[in-house]
Enzyme design. Sequence first.
Site, PDB file in Angstrom:
ATOM      1  N   TYR A 134      -1.555  -1.381  10.027  1.00 45.55           N
ATOM      2  CA  TYR A 134      -1.672  -1.741   8.610  1.00 45.55           C
ATOM      3  C   TYR A 134      -0.483  -1.211   7.814  1.00 45.55           C
ATOM      4  O   TYR A 134       0.184  -1.966   7.088  1.00 45.55           O
ATOM      5  CB  TYR A 134      -2.984  -1.180   8.059  1.00 45.55           C
ATOM      6  N   SER A 149       0.841  -1.192   0.000  1.00 40.37           N
ATOM      7  CA  SER A 149       0.000   0.000   0.000  1.00 40.37           C
ATOM      8  C   SER A 149       0.880   1.246   0.000  1.00 40.37           C
ATOM      9  O   SER A 149       2.017   1.212   0.497  1.00 40.37           O
ATOM     10  CB  SER A 149      -0.848  -0.016   1.276  1.00 40.37           C
TER      11      SER A 149
HETATM   12  N1  LIG Z   1      -8.393  -0.816  -1.940  1.00 37.75           N
HETATM   13  C1  LIG Z   1      -7.392   0.030  -1.756  1.00 37.75           C
HETATM   14  O1  LIG Z   1      -7.566   1.263  -1.853  1.00 37.75           O
HETATM   15  C2  LIG Z   1      -6.019  -0.492  -1.441  1.00 37.75           C
HETATM   16  C3  LIG Z   1      -5.013   0.462  -1.272  1.00 37.75           C
HETATM   17  C4  LIG Z   1      -3.740   0.021  -0.979  1.00 37.75           C
HETATM   18  C5  LIG Z   1      -3.477  -1.334  -0.898  1.00 37.75           C
HETATM   19  N2  LIG Z   1      -4.484  -2.246  -1.064  1.00 37.75           N
HETATM   20  C6  LIG Z   1      -4.148  -3.664  -0.944  1.00 37.75           C
HETATM   21  O2  LIG Z   1      -4.659  -4.366  -2.049  1.00 37.75           O
HETATM   22  C7  LIG Z   1      -4.974  -5.707  -1.653  1.00 37.75           C
HETATM   23  C8  LIG Z   1      -6.419  -6.019  -2.022  1.00 37.75           C
HETATM   24  O3  LIG Z   1      -7.226  -5.086  -1.314  1.00 37.75           O
HETATM   25  P1  LIG Z   1      -8.805  -4.913  -1.499  1.00 37.75           P
HETATM   26  O4  LIG Z   1      -9.067  -3.473  -1.387  1.00 37.75           O
HETATM   27  O5  LIG Z   1      -9.295  -5.706  -2.665  1.00 37.75           O
HETATM   28  O6  LIG Z   1      -9.275  -5.580  -0.118  1.00 37.75           O
HETATM   29  P2  LIG Z   1     -10.609  -6.349   0.332  1.00 37.75           P
HETATM   30  O7  LIG Z   1     -11.718  -6.065  -0.585  1.00 37.75           O
HETATM   31  O8  LIG Z   1     -10.772  -6.081   1.788  1.00 37.75           O
HETATM   32  O9  LIG Z   1     -10.159  -7.885   0.137  1.00 37.75           O
HETATM   33  C9  LIG Z   1      -9.183  -8.420   0.957  1.00 37.75           C
HETATM   34  C10 LIG Z   1      -8.937  -9.869   0.571  1.00 37.75           C
HETATM   35  O10 LIG Z   1      -7.985 -10.418   1.497  1.00 37.75           O
HETATM   36  C11 LIG Z   1      -8.474 -11.661   1.970  1.00 37.75           C
HETATM   37  N3  LIG Z   1      -8.032 -11.968   3.328  1.00 37.75           N
HETATM   38  C12 LIG Z   1      -8.122 -11.178   4.429  1.00 37.75           C
HETATM   39  N4  LIG Z   1      -7.721 -11.875   5.520  1.00 37.75           N
HETATM   40  C13 LIG Z   1      -7.374 -13.109   5.092  1.00 37.75           C
HETATM   41  C14 LIG Z   1      -6.905 -14.290   5.738  1.00 37.75           C
HETATM   42  N5  LIG Z   1      -6.723 -14.368   7.074  1.00 37.75           N
HETATM   43  N6  LIG Z   1      -6.629 -15.391   4.991  1.00 37.75           N
HETATM   44  C15 LIG Z   1      -6.830 -15.359   3.660  1.00 37.75           C
HETATM   45  N7  LIG Z   1      -7.275 -14.284   2.988  1.00 37.75           N
HETATM   46  C16 LIG Z   1      -7.557 -13.170   3.698  1.00 37.75           C
HETATM   47  C17 LIG Z   1      -9.993 -11.533   1.921  1.00 37.75           C
HETATM   48  O11 LIG Z   1     -10.572 -12.810   1.754  1.00 37.75           O
HETATM   49  P3  LIG Z   1     -11.440 -13.594   2.863  1.00 37.75           P
HETATM   50  O12 LIG Z   1     -12.089 -12.577   3.748  1.00 37.75           O
HETATM   51  O13 LIG Z   1     -12.387 -14.408   2.028  1.00 37.75           O
HETATM   52  O14 LIG Z   1     -10.447 -14.457   3.558  1.00 37.75           O
HETATM   53  C18 LIG Z   1     -10.194 -10.695   0.652  1.00 37.75           C
HETATM   54  O15 LIG Z   1     -10.301 -11.537  -0.480  1.00 37.75           O
HETATM   55  C19 LIG Z   1      -4.706  -5.780  -0.144  1.00 37.75           C
HETATM   56  O16 LIG Z   1      -3.444  -6.323   0.112  1.00 37.75           O
HETATM   57  C20 LIG Z   1      -4.752  -4.327   0.271  1.00 37.75           C
HETATM   58  O17 LIG Z   1      -3.996  -4.103   1.446  1.00 37.75           O
HETATM   59  C21 LIG Z   1      -5.742  -1.843  -1.331  1.00 37.75           C
END
Ligand SMILES: NC(=O)c1ccc[n+]([C@@H]2O[C@H](COP(=O)([O-])OP(=O)(O)OC[C@H]3O[C@@H](n4cnc5c(N)ncnc54)[C@H](OP(=O)(O)O)[C@@H]3O)[C@@H](O)[C@H]2O)c1
Length: 229
Positions: free
Chosen positions: A148, A132
């Site tokens: 985080y 991130s």
């Molecule tokens: N959206 C943003 O603006 C943003 C910005 C910077 C970085 N990111 C990064 O991009 C990536 C995807 O983010 P997103 O926004 O798509 O997040 P999201 O919608 O919250 O999805 C998070 C994913 O991580 C999985 N996860 C969480 N805990 C887990 C565990 N204990 N074991 C296995 N899987 C787990 C969840 O699956 P389950 O709940 O089914 O396990 C879900 O599929 C992340 O690494 C996030 O930190 C996102």
Amino acid sequence: MKNIIITGASRGIGYQAALQLARQGHRVLVLSRNEEALRQLKAEAGENLDHLAFDLQRPDARALLEKVKPMGRVDVLINNAGLLIKLPFEELTTTDWQHMMAVNLYGPAHLAQILRPFLEKSERAHILNISSMGGYQGSSKFPGLMGYSTSKGALSIFTECLAEEWRDKNIACNCLCLGAVQTEMLAQAFPGYEAPLSSDKMGSFIAYFATEGHHFFNGKVLPAALSTP
Ligand SMILES: NC(=O)c1ccc[n+]([C@@H]2O[C@H](COP(=O)([O-])OP(=O)(O)OC[C@H]3O[C@@H](n4cnc5c(N)ncnc54)[C@H](OP(=O)(O)O)[C@@H]3O)[C@@H](O)[C@H]2O)c1
């Protein structure tokens, strides 16, 4: 056609990246805890995609190896799963820290170790870590995101170290530090904020970078961000 494993594919960016990779003809194994969501993804993606309910806080190496052995080799590992617990620093418990470190750092490290023999069988493998902008040195920081951002910063440094560790194994490792993308996680971190990027758009960039980026970069931590809130 590449053999690809992606974590955190039950929703958001990971769901879109996995769907697009499967539609491009790659063989994709998706991991996350919500099995129902993974079944839905499979229904959309078709026969190129397989799934495994997998908790990064309690990784079951045996179940993973059962799925991976028939694949023979792994060309790409995308450590996309992420956990964000938003709390003022003074309220952040050791358990909160442990959960975020488990998903955002130890999980990717453990998966790389388990999968190393299969990654070594690839002509040139790529481990892509999804971090991130909060974990990018010198970027804007926000109250409530201490655990985080720190865990994502650790993932960035892990990337640089792993690229060196495994340089002679022909396994590249890079890290994308994402800016704001409209997902459930963003809504949790910044309620009401509207991101300039959809999960579909970021998913397609990650799909591209995961399959091609290692021909241009190794050990790099790269911002992939139009904005941070
Ligand atoms: N959206 C943003 O603006 C943003 C910005 C910077 C970085 N990111 C990064 O991009 C990536 C995807 O983010 P997103 O926004 O798509 O997040 P999201 O919608 O919250 O999805 C998070 C994913 O991580 C999985 N996860 C969480 N805990 C887990 C565990 N204990 N074991 C296995 N899987 C787990 C969840 O699956 P389950 O709940 O089914 O396990 C879900 O599929 C992340 O690494 C996030 O930190 C996102």
